[in-house]
Design a protein around this motif. Structure first.
Motif, PDB file in Angstrom:
ATOM      1  N   ALA A   1       0.833  -1.206   0.000  1.00 30.89           N
ATOM      2  CA  ALA A   1       0.000   0.000   0.000  1.00 30.89           C
ATOM      3  C   ALA A   1       0.865   1.251   0.000  1.00 30.89           C
ATOM      4  CB  ALA A   1      -0.919  -0.002   1.215  1.00 30.89           C
ATOM      5  N   CYS A   2       1.971   1.244   0.770  1.00 34.00           N
ATOM      6  CA  CYS A   2       2.877   2.389   0.812  1.00 34.00           C
ATOM      7  C   CYS A   2       3.531   2.623  -0.547  1.00 34.00           C
ATOM      8  CB  CYS A   2       3.962   2.188   1.866  1.00 34.00           C
ATOM      9  SG  CYS A   2       3.347   2.323   3.565  1.00 34.00           S
ATOM     10  N   GLN A   3       3.961   1.512  -1.179  1.00 32.21           N
ATOM     11  CA  GLN A   3       4.589   1.633  -2.487  1.00 32.21           C
ATOM     12  C   GLN A   3       3.616   2.176  -3.521  1.00 32.21           C
ATOM     13  OE1 GLN A   3       5.967  -2.406  -2.895  1.00 32.21           O
ATOM     14  NE2 GLN A   3       8.042  -1.876  -2.200  1.00 32.21           N
ATOM     15  N   GLN A   4       2.351   1.712  -3.456  1.00 33.81           N
ATOM     16  CA  GLN A   4       1.356   2.204  -4.392  1.00 33.81           C
ATOM     17  C   GLN A   4       1.089   3.682  -4.162  1.00 33.81           C
ATOM     18  OE1 GLN A   4      -2.040  -0.343  -3.995  1.00 33.81           O
ATOM     19  NE2 GLN A   4      -1.006  -2.120  -4.878  1.00 33.81           N
ATOM     20  N   ALA A   5       1.015   4.096  -2.883  1.00 42.24           N
ATOM     21  CA  ALA A   5       0.796   5.507  -2.574  1.00 42.24           C
ATOM     22  C   ALA A   5       1.963   6.352  -3.069  1.00 42.24           C
ATOM     23  CB  ALA A   5       0.604   5.686  -1.073  1.00 42.24           C
ATOM     24  N   GLU A   6       3.189   5.826  -2.890  1.00 40.83           N
ATOM     25  CA  GLU A   6       4.379   6.538  -3.341  1.00 40.83           C
ATOM     26  C   GLU A   6       4.357   6.705  -4.849  1.00 40.83           C
ATOM     27  OE1 GLU A   6       8.189   4.458  -3.406  1.00 40.83           O
ATOM     28  OE2 GLU A   6       9.021   6.111  -2.236  1.00 40.83           O
ATOM     29  N   ASP A   7       3.920   5.677  -5.570  1.00 40.89           N
ATOM     30  CA  ASP A   7       3.922   5.714  -7.021  1.00 40.89           C
ATOM     31  C   ASP A   7       2.928   6.711  -7.592  1.00 40.89           C
ATOM     32  OD1 ASP A   7       4.788   2.313  -8.049  1.00 40.89           O
ATOM     33  OD2 ASP A   7       6.002   4.089  -7.718  1.00 40.89           O
ATOM     34  N   THR A   8       1.919   7.095  -6.829  1.00 41.87           N
ATOM     35  CA  THR A   8       0.950   8.052  -7.344  1.00 41.87           C
ATOM     36  C   THR A   8       1.566   9.423  -7.564  1.00 41.87           C
ATOM     37  OG1 THR A   8       0.178   8.677  -5.127  1.00 41.87           O
ATOM     38  CG2 THR A   8      -0.984   6.865  -6.237  1.00 41.87           C
ATOM     39  N   THR A   9       2.734   9.683  -6.992  1.00 42.67           N
ATOM     40  CA  THR A   9       3.420  10.949  -7.212  1.00 42.67           C
ATOM     41  C   THR A   9       4.265  10.920  -8.479  1.00 42.67           C
ATOM     42  OG1 THR A   9       5.390  10.315  -5.939  1.00 42.67           O
ATOM     43  CG2 THR A   9       3.541  11.303  -4.722  1.00 42.67           C
ATOM     44  N   ARG A  10       4.337   9.769  -9.140  1.00 41.79           N
ATOM     45  CA  ARG A  10       5.160   9.610 -10.337  1.00 41.79           C
ATOM     46  C   ARG A  10       4.265   9.487 -11.563  1.00 41.79           C
ATOM     47  NH1 ARG A  10       8.843   4.622  -9.783  1.00 41.79           N
ATOM     48  NH2 ARG A  10      10.064   5.733 -11.342  1.00 41.79           N
ATOM     49  N   PRO A  11       4.766   9.835 -12.749  1.00 40.38           N
ATOM     50  CA  PRO A  11       3.987   9.632 -13.973  1.00 40.38           C
ATOM     51  C   PRO A  11       3.665   8.140 -14.145  1.00 40.38           C
ATOM     52  CG  PRO A  11       5.929  10.975 -14.401  1.00 40.38           C
ATOM     53  CD  PRO A  11       6.088  10.432 -13.018  1.00 40.38           C
ATOM     54  N   PRO A  12       2.463   7.781 -14.533  1.00 40.55           N
ATOM     55  CA  PRO A  12       2.139   6.372 -14.751  1.00 40.55           C
ATOM     56  C   PRO A  12       3.097   5.685 -15.715  1.00 40.55           C
ATOM     57  CG  PRO A  12       0.153   7.700 -14.789  1.00 40.55           C
ATOM     58  CD  PRO A  12       1.296   8.662 -14.743  1.00 40.55           C
ATOM     59  N   THR A  13       3.597   6.426 -16.707  1.00 38.26           N
ATOM     60  CA  THR A  13       4.504   5.856 -17.702  1.00 38.26           C
ATOM     61  C   THR A  13       5.897   5.590 -17.160  1.00 38.26           C
ATOM     62  OG1 THR A  13       4.906   8.133 -18.432  1.00 38.26           O
ATOM     63  CG2 THR A  13       3.318   6.829 -19.703  1.00 38.26           C
ATOM     64  N   ALA A  14       6.182   6.051 -15.929  1.00 37.71           N
ATOM     65  CA  ALA A  14       7.512   5.836 -15.340  1.00 37.71           C
ATOM     66  C   ALA A  14       7.515   4.747 -14.281  1.00 37.71           C
ATOM     67  CB  ALA A  14       8.030   7.134 -14.735  1.00 37.71           C
ATOM     68  N   ARG A  15       6.366   4.207 -13.944  1.00 36.07           N
ATOM     69  CA  ARG A  15       6.283   3.348 -12.760  1.00 36.07           C
ATOM     70  C   ARG A  15       6.849   1.952 -12.959  1.00 36.07           C
ATOM     71  NH1 ARG A  15       0.185   5.428 -11.123  1.00 36.07           N
ATOM     72  NH2 ARG A  15       0.798   7.628 -10.930  1.00 36.07           N
ATOM     73  N   ASP A  16       7.156   1.563 -14.197  1.00 36.53           N
ATOM     74  CA  ASP A  16       7.856   0.299 -14.426  1.00 36.53           C
ATOM     75  C   ASP A  16       9.352   0.431 -14.163  1.00 36.53           C
ATOM     76  OD1 ASP A  16       5.575  -1.096 -15.101  1.00 36.53           O
ATOM     77  OD2 ASP A  16       5.809  -0.788 -17.258  1.00 36.53           O
ATOM     78  N   PHE A  17       9.816   1.657 -13.994  1.00 39.22           N
ATOM     79  CA  PHE A  17      11.238   1.925 -13.795  1.00 39.22           C
ATOM     80  C   PHE A  17      11.497   2.251 -12.326  1.00 39.22           C
ATOM     81  CE2 PHE A  17      10.256   2.852 -18.160  1.00 39.22           C
ATOM     82  CZ  PHE A  17      11.354   2.414 -18.881  1.00 39.22           C
ATOM     83  N   PRO A  18      12.722   2.014 -11.854  1.00 34.86           N
ATOM     84  CA  PRO A  18      13.010   2.353 -10.451  1.00 34.86           C
ATOM     85  C   PRO A  18      12.970   3.855 -10.222  1.00 34.86           C
ATOM     86  CG  PRO A  18      15.022   1.760 -11.608  1.00 34.86           C
ATOM     87  CD  PRO A  18      13.892   1.441 -12.543  1.00 34.86           C
ATOM     88  N   ARG A  19      12.635   4.229  -9.015  1.00 33.93           N
ATOM     89  CA  ARG A  19      12.704   5.630  -8.611  1.00 33.93           C
ATOM     90  C   ARG A  19      14.174   6.014  -8.437  1.00 33.93           C
ATOM     91  NH1 ARG A  19       9.415   9.342  -6.001  1.00 33.93           N
ATOM     92  NH2 ARG A  19       7.689   7.841  -5.914  1.00 33.93           N
TER      93      ARG A  19
END
Length: 249
Positions: free
Chosen positions: A19-37
């Protein structure tokens, strides 16, 4: 019962982490979420005119960078983060009528001003394109050189950005980075961190020099091998960090 409670506790912890990772990913472009932060701060965009153009010409900045990059007539070059067009107009003159320059930026207002400049100066060999924070949107197999001058530290999704940039190079093409050796939240990037991020996406450092004329350093990269799968890319740490990625302080 004890084992059951342990399994339940582990399952709950996993769900919480997910859940934390999903919440964190909402701050990133959807097209970037397959890549590491990228685990580094990112400089705020400070404006599109890095400094006064006359002062840059007085110390021969563009001339020095274009000479190091071996820019010549007939080449096709991309200027990423073109801003007000300091490099765009000088590259256009260097590559000549038989060459092409693509000026790219994510700032629509800056591109509009650059478009007016290109029209006023009648730079018929220049075209303009708007990119995104994780994709420069460059045409495949098109460029002999891709320039990123005093802007790479502002790229918030470097792994996605470089991964999508790489196919735009022609065979033998190179990426040119000019930046400053200081922390990424102070409008620069330490060279070791730069090298690591490029290496993780399948680039090899071909040349690195420091020059007073460019108020920083010049790095040239070549693509080698195949692009890694996005999920296989291991993020780099900041210099002096603790991740086991081989990047030392």
């Amino acid at each position: 019962m004890h084992r059951f409670l342990i399994r339940c506790g582990l399952a709950a912890a996993c769900l919480a982490l997910s859940a934390c990772q999903q919440a964190e990913d909402t701050t990133r472009p959807p097209t970037a979420r397959d890549f590491p932060r990228a685990y580094r701060p990112v400089s705020a965009v400070s404006g599109n005119a890095f400094s006064n153009e006359q002062s840059r010409d007085d110390r021969r900045e563009a001339q020095t960078v274009m000479d190091l990059a071996e820019i010549r007539s007939g080449m096709t070059v991309a200027d990423i983060g073109a801003g007000e067009g300091y490099y765009t107009v000088r590259l256009a003159e260097r590559v000549g009528k038989s060459g092409r320059v693509l000026a790219e930026d994510i700032d629509g207002d800056a591109l509009a001003r650059l478009g007016n400049r290109v029209e006023a100066e009648r730079l018929d060999n220049v075209s303009i394109k708007r990119g995104t924070e994780d994709d420069p949107r460059l045409p495949r197999g098109s460029f002999d050189r891709i320039f990123m001058v005093h802007m790479y530290h502002e790229v918030s999704e470097p792994y996605a950005f470089l991964w999508r940039l790489r196919p735009a190079l022609r065979e033998g093409g190179q990426v040119i980075v000019v930046d400053v050796d200081r922390p990424t939240d102070r409008h620069g990037i330490p060279p070791k961190l730069l090298f690591c991020e490029f290496e993780r996406v399948g680039f090899r450092l071909a040349e690195f020099v420091r020059k007073p004329e460019i108020a920083g350093y010049f790095a040239r990269f070549e693509a080698v091998g195949e692009r890694p799968d996005p999920h296989d890319i291991e993020p780099c740490s900041q210099p002096g960090g603790t991740s086991a990625d081989g990047l030392e302080s």
